[in-house]
Design a protein around this motif. Structure first.
Motif, PDB file in Angstrom:
ATOM      1  N   LYS A 171      -2.946   3.960   7.465  1.00 37.09           N
ATOM      2  CA  LYS A 171      -2.266   3.125   8.560  1.00 37.09           C
ATOM      3  C   LYS A 171      -1.751   4.269   9.670  1.00 37.09           C
ATOM      4  O   LYS A 171      -1.449   5.432   9.231  1.00 37.09           O
TER       5      LYS A 171
ATOM      6  N   ASP B 181       5.607   0.919  11.078  1.00 38.84           N
ATOM      7  CA  ASP B 181       6.180   0.434  10.040  1.00 38.84           C
ATOM      8  C   ASP B 181       5.317  -0.850   9.308  1.00 38.84           C
ATOM      9  O   ASP B 181       5.010  -1.919  10.389  1.00 38.84           O
ATOM     10  N   ALA B 182       5.187  -0.924   8.011  1.00 38.59           N
ATOM     11  CA  ALA B 182       4.551  -2.088   7.578  1.00 38.59           C
ATOM     12  C   ALA B 182       5.769  -3.174   7.526  1.00 38.59           C
ATOM     13  O   ALA B 182       7.068  -2.918   7.444  1.00 38.59           O
TER      14      ALA B 182
ATOM     15  N   ARG C 200       0.546  -8.173   1.933  1.00 38.10           N
ATOM     16  CA  ARG C 200       1.907  -7.639   1.858  1.00 38.10           C
ATOM     17  C   ARG C 200       2.177  -6.676   3.217  1.00 38.10           C
ATOM     18  O   ARG C 200       3.053  -6.536   3.827  1.00 38.10           O
ATOM     19  N   GLU C 201       1.226  -5.843   3.415  1.00 36.22           N
ATOM     20  CA  GLU C 201       1.404  -4.860   4.437  1.00 36.22           C
ATOM     21  C   GLU C 201       0.491  -5.210   5.610  1.00 36.22           C
ATOM     22  O   GLU C 201      -0.629  -5.509   5.574  1.00 36.22           O
TER      23      GLU C 201
ATOM     24  N   THR D  87      -4.753   0.362   3.662  1.00 34.79           N
ATOM     25  CA  THR D  87      -3.829   0.531   4.463  1.00 34.79           C
ATOM     26  C   THR D  87      -2.754   1.322   4.183  1.00 34.79           C
ATOM     27  O   THR D  87      -2.277   2.040   5.142  1.00 34.79           O
ATOM     28  N   ARG D  88      -2.525   1.658   2.768  1.00 33.80           N
ATOM     29  CA  ARG D  88      -1.494   2.390   2.545  1.00 33.80           C
ATOM     30  C   ARG D  88      -1.918   3.918   2.842  1.00 33.80           C
ATOM     31  O   ARG D  88      -0.710   4.922   3.283  1.00 33.80           O
TER      32      ARG D  88
ATOM     33  N   GLU E 139      -5.501  -4.024   1.749  1.00 36.56           N
ATOM     34  CA  GLU E 139      -4.156  -3.654   1.358  1.00 36.56           C
ATOM     35  C   GLU E 139      -3.918  -2.223   0.853  1.00 36.56           C
ATOM     36  O   GLU E 139      -3.194  -1.523   1.181  1.00 36.56           O
TER      37      GLU E 139
ATOM     38  N   ALA F 297      -0.303  -3.246   9.173  1.00 44.34           N
ATOM     39  CA  ALA F 297      -0.240  -2.151   9.962  1.00 44.34           C
ATOM     40  C   ALA F 297      -1.525  -1.867  10.480  1.00 44.34           C
ATOM     41  O   ALA F 297      -2.771  -1.691   9.790  1.00 44.34           O
TER      42      ALA F 297
END
Lengths: 211, 81
Positions: free
Chosen positions: A201, A206-207, A120-121, A197-198, A194, A123
């Motif tokens: 990043k 921006d993701a 989903r992300e 990454t939160r 994932e 970055a």
């Protein structure tokens, strides 16, 4: 010049097969050395699977007691460590089942057979993400990310990527097929990526949605 | 042409370097043109590297001593059999 006297290798230097053979003959010191070599790895695995300190302590003890009791069933073809991992995973799953009496828990639990792979992300990360956190915070982020995985993914990830067992050894320890190990490992890695990454990043990136 | 989905499907084997040269070349050509897949491959590689460096958990002294005592009892009981 005199030859140096031959000395028996110390337990710490003995190879695994020798220690197993000596343990089978009732040599408690040899078995104690096997425990010393693998106890911290088994303890880590037990904590990851049970997510409970007290259960992990029980699993650690039960694993080595069972291993000693059933040493005659150990087939020398596999590694001793793979064999005890299998015992430890079974003991840990039994603990989970007891805690969650409302539903059964197995390594097949919550396996989504869909083809989708979770991304989903997207970055880029900081070059050295650990520098943004204290050692304790960084460790906590890693632990929480693993704890967020379902048990079937967690066990495969811990054995393959933390303990560095081969795909074949992991399949053997968890009684899974090789394709099952591979697909769970991929999903575990992507889910962890994932979650991390939160935290990691690069600021300002921006993701955006992907796939 | 490889799609992003094809790339993701092969990602683990790609990072583990357990692919044949021809498929590897195709994947490398895909990420050289697809920034999203490049980022995913790079951050997944970093994820694996970070966890590989984790230390095993030390077993606390009291837990270890209980384990050793239980084993000694087990060994003694087995010898009596």
């Amino acid at each position: 010049m005199k030859n140096r006297p031959m000395t028996a290798p110390s337990l710490a230097e003995a190879d695994e097969a020798t220690l197993v053979a000596q343990s089978r003959e009732g040599d408690g010191r040899a078995f104690g050395e096997l425990v010393r070599r693998y106890e911290s790895k088994i303890f880590r695995l037990a904590q990851h699977v049970t997510q409970n300190r007290e259960d992990a302590e029980d699993v650690l003890q039960e694993t080595f007691l069972k291993a000693y009791e059933h040493l005659d069933q150990f087939q020398g073809a596999a590694k001793f460590y793979t064999w005890i991992v299998r015992i430890a995973v079974n003991q840990a799953l039994m603990k989970l089942r007891r805690r969650r009496t409302d539903r059964s828990v197995s390594l097949d639990e919550a396996i989504d057979t869909g083809e989708d792979t979770i991304v989903r992300e997207v970055a880029a990360w900081d070059e050295n993400p650990e520098q943004r956190f204290s050692r304790a915070e960084f460790g906590q982020i890693l632990d929480e990310a693993i704890q967020g995985l379902e048990p079937p993914y967690r066990s495969v990830f811990v054995l393959r990527d933390i303990d560095e067992l081969s795909t074949e050894e992991t399949a053997d320890a968890l009684d899974l097929s090789i394709p099952a190990v591979k697909s769970r490992l991929l999903r575990a890695r992507l889910q962890l990526r994932e979650k991390l990454t939160r935290h990691f990043k690069r600021k300002g990136d921006d993701a955006f949605a992907y796939l | 042409m490889l799609t992003c989905k094809d790339f993701l499907h092969e990602l683990s084997d790609y990072l583990d370097q357990s692919l044949d040269a021809d498929i590897r070349t195709k994947l490398e050509s895909h990420i050289s043109e697809c920034p999203n897949c490049w980022v995913i491959a790079d951050t997944t590689r970093k994820t694996i590297q970070i966890y590989k460096g984790m230390d095993p958990y030390p077993v606390p002294a009291d837990v270890q001593s209980r384990l050793m005592q239980a084993l000694e009892r087990k060994i003694a009981a087995k010898q009596k059999e």
